[in-house]
Design a protein around this motif. Structure first.
Motif, PDB file in Angstrom:
ATOM      1  N   UNK A   1     -20.788  47.096  52.697  1.00 19.50           N
ATOM      2  CA  UNK A   1     -19.504  47.127  53.414  1.00 19.50           C
ATOM      3  C   UNK A   1     -19.216  48.707  53.889  1.00 19.50           C
ATOM      4  N   UNK A   2     -18.729  48.790  54.963  1.00 23.01           N
ATOM      5  CA  UNK A   2     -18.535  50.096  55.633  1.00 23.01           C
ATOM      6  C   UNK A   2     -17.079  50.005  56.240  1.00 23.01           C
ATOM      7  N   UNK A   3     -16.484  51.300  56.076  1.00 26.81           N
ATOM      8  CA  UNK A   3     -15.223  51.550  56.677  1.00 26.81           C
ATOM      9  C   UNK A   3     -15.162  51.340  58.243  1.00 26.81           C
ATOM     10  N   UNK A   4     -14.304  50.754  58.552  1.00 29.74           N
ATOM     11  CA  UNK A   4     -14.097  50.640  60.177  1.00 29.74           C
ATOM     12  C   UNK A   4     -14.815  49.532  60.687  1.00 29.74           C
ATOM     13  N   UNK A   5     -15.570  48.841  60.257  1.00 28.46           N
ATOM     14  CA  UNK A   5     -16.522  47.608  60.516  1.00 28.46           C
ATOM     15  C   UNK A   5     -15.619  46.442  60.449  1.00 28.46           C
TER      16      UNK A   5
ATOM     17  N   UNK B   1       1.699  25.809  48.584  1.00 30.20           N
ATOM     18  CA  UNK B   1       2.989  25.367  48.867  1.00 30.20           C
ATOM     19  C   UNK B   1       3.166  24.661  50.288  1.00 30.20           C
ATOM     20  N   UNK B   2       3.702  23.458  50.330  1.00 29.41           N
ATOM     21  CA  UNK B   2       3.689  22.829  51.676  1.00 29.41           C
ATOM     22  C   UNK B   2       2.581  22.827  52.394  1.00 29.41           C
ATOM     23  N   UNK B   3       1.366  22.576  51.902  1.00 26.74           N
ATOM     24  CA  UNK B   3       0.150  22.737  52.551  1.00 26.74           C
ATOM     25  C   UNK B   3      -0.434  24.049  53.025  1.00 26.74           C
ATOM     26  N   UNK B   4       0.413  25.132  52.674  1.00 24.79           N
ATOM     27  CA  UNK B   4       0.011  26.514  53.043  1.00 24.79           C
ATOM     28  C   UNK B   4      -0.681  27.280  51.741  1.00 24.79           C
ATOM     29  N   UNK B   5      -1.999  27.768  52.113  1.00 26.71           N
ATOM     30  CA  UNK B   5      -2.688  28.375  51.037  1.00 26.71           C
ATOM     31  C   UNK B   5      -2.554  30.165  51.140  1.00 26.71           C
ATOM     32  N   UNK B   6      -1.434  30.408  50.361  1.00 27.51           N
ATOM     33  CA  UNK B   6      -0.897  31.936  50.291  1.00 27.51           C
ATOM     34  C   UNK B   6      -1.648  32.647  49.430  1.00 27.51           C
ATOM     35  N   UNK B   7      -2.033  33.903  50.003  1.00 25.01           N
ATOM     36  CA  UNK B   7      -2.621  34.878  48.763  1.00 25.01           C
ATOM     37  C   UNK B   7      -1.480  35.367  47.807  1.00 25.01           C
ATOM     38  N   UNK B   8      -1.602  35.334  46.653  1.00 26.54           N
ATOM     39  CA  UNK B   8      -0.725  35.971  45.979  1.00 26.54           C
ATOM     40  C   UNK B   8      -1.148  36.540  44.449  1.00 26.54           C
ATOM     41  N   UNK B   9      -0.630  37.242  43.833  1.00 27.03           N
ATOM     42  CA  UNK B   9      -1.017  37.777  42.339  1.00 27.03           C
ATOM     43  C   UNK B   9      -1.039  36.184  41.483  1.00 27.03           C
ATOM     44  N   UNK B  10      -2.202  35.931  41.045  1.00 24.81           N
ATOM     45  CA  UNK B  10      -2.444  34.826  40.279  1.00 24.81           C
ATOM     46  C   UNK B  10      -3.499  34.909  39.017  1.00 24.81           C
ATOM     47  N   UNK B  11      -3.330  34.117  38.188  1.00 28.80           N
ATOM     48  CA  UNK B  11      -4.036  34.356  36.799  1.00 28.80           C
ATOM     49  C   UNK B  11      -5.535  33.854  37.288  1.00 28.80           C
ATOM     50  N   UNK B  12      -5.911  32.992  38.233  1.00 28.62           N
ATOM     51  CA  UNK B  12      -7.021  32.417  38.800  1.00 28.62           C
ATOM     52  C   UNK B  12      -7.489  33.182  40.046  1.00 28.62           C
ATOM     53  N   UNK B  13      -8.344  34.012  40.036  1.00 23.61           N
ATOM     54  CA  UNK B  13      -8.764  35.000  41.164  1.00 23.61           C
ATOM     55  C   UNK B  13      -9.307  33.893  42.186  1.00 23.61           C
ATOM     56  N   UNK B  14      -9.210  34.511  43.429  1.00 23.24           N
ATOM     57  CA  UNK B  14      -9.755  33.632  44.526  1.00 23.24           C
ATOM     58  C   UNK B  14     -11.086  34.514  44.934  1.00 23.24           C
ATOM     59  N   UNK B  15     -12.262  33.866  44.333  1.00 21.86           N
ATOM     60  CA  UNK B  15     -13.655  34.278  44.476  1.00 21.86           C
ATOM     61  C   UNK B  15     -13.931  34.612  46.264  1.00 21.86           C
ATOM     62  N   UNK B  16     -14.235  35.726  46.617  1.00 18.44           N
ATOM     63  CA  UNK B  16     -14.523  35.903  48.021  1.00 18.44           C
ATOM     64  C   UNK B  16     -15.828  36.436  48.490  1.00 18.44           C
ATOM     65  N   UNK B  17     -16.214  36.414  49.608  1.00 16.94           N
ATOM     66  CA  UNK B  17     -17.455  37.150  50.128  1.00 16.94           C
ATOM     67  C   UNK B  17     -17.202  37.484  51.743  1.00 16.94           C
ATOM     68  N   UNK B  18     -17.913  38.196  52.256  1.00 16.92           N
ATOM     69  CA  UNK B  18     -17.815  38.963  53.360  1.00 16.92           C
ATOM     70  C   UNK B  18     -18.944  38.679  54.343  1.00 16.92           C
ATOM     71  N   UNK B  19     -18.329  38.589  55.654  1.00 19.45           N
ATOM     72  CA  UNK B  19     -19.092  38.163  56.731  1.00 19.45           C
ATOM     73  C   UNK B  19     -19.016  39.252  57.701  1.00 19.45           C
ATOM     74  N   UNK B  20     -19.958  39.748  58.168  1.00 17.28           N
ATOM     75  CA  UNK B  20     -20.211  40.869  59.261  1.00 17.28           C
ATOM     76  C   UNK B  20     -19.692  40.114  60.554  1.00 17.28           C
ATOM     77  N   UNK B  21     -18.583  40.730  61.364  1.00 16.02           N
ATOM     78  CA  UNK B  21     -18.307  40.203  62.299  1.00 16.02           C
ATOM     79  C   UNK B  21     -19.741  40.529  63.615  1.00 16.02           C
TER      80      UNK B  21
END
Length: 201
Positions: A38-42, A181-201
């Motif tokens: 991963x690179x800054x600005x990309x 909440x109400x069908x919306x998936x918000x990013x918040x501080x949580x005890x269960x991490x959201x596992x992520x990956x990155x896709x270059x555009x």
């Protein structure tokens, strides 16, 4: 006397060599789903680390008013998110994004809200919500809420809020997960991490 000088010289060389070898190495570079650094600005999309766990990260109006916009996850796996993101380190001259280091995260594009699209942690509705209106750069106590980290999590990554840009500040630290909440998936501080990956555009 010559013997003492020899031992002193030897000791100094040995200590300097040890300090170089044992010095703190740079944290590992973060890599995208293709294995590239991963690179800054990309531009990147942030996607869930597991298939079938929803779509990419985007912006959404989750409050009683249109603005500000919060950071949410798309419901459907086929949606990468409507806006790509960029990352900026504390030192903007550094181009490689590394694990466990403070960085700004910013959506790139136009929205209906006239505001900064830099991520910021915000206390709302009983949760610490990842929102926008953050400040890019200027690390310190005044911009503390705008600094996040990427850390290794299982075979992918997670976001963490625990900024170290202020020596005397004691922020609330935690993993970034998903709150539905109400069908919306918000990013918040949580005890269960959201596992992520990155896709270059």
């Amino acid at each position: 006397m010559k013997t003492n000088l020899f031992y002193i010289s030897f000791l100094l060389v040995a200590l300097s060599t040890y300090s170089i070898v044992s010095g703190d190495a740079s944290p590992d570079a973060v890599r995208d789903m293709d294995g590239d650094i991963l690179r800054a600005g990309v531009h990147y999309y942030i996607l869930p680390g597991f298939r079938g766990m929803g779509g990419g990260v985007t912006l959404g109006s989750t409050r009683n008013e249109s603005c500000p916009l919060d950071v949410v996850q798309e419901t459907f796996e086929t949606d990468n998110g409507n806006l790509p993101l960029t990352f900026t380190m504390v030192d903007p001259k550094k181009g490689v994004i590394r694990e466990s280091t403070d960085l700004n995260i910013e959506f790139n594009g136009a929205t209906i809200c006239i505001q900064s699209l830099v991520w910021k942690l915000n206390n709302y509705d009983g949760e610490y919500v990842v929102s926008t209106r953050g400040v890019k750069g200027n690390p310190g106590a005044e911009t503390l809420e705008s600094w996040f980290k990427i850390e290794k999590y299982l075979n992918n990554y997670k976001f963490v809020f625990c900024p170290t840009v202020c020596d005397f500040c004691r922020p609330r630290c935690g993993d970034i997960g998903i709150s539905i909440k109400n069908g919306v998936r918000r990013l918040v501080i949580s005890d269960e991490p959201f596992m992520i990956t990155f896709l270059k555009v």
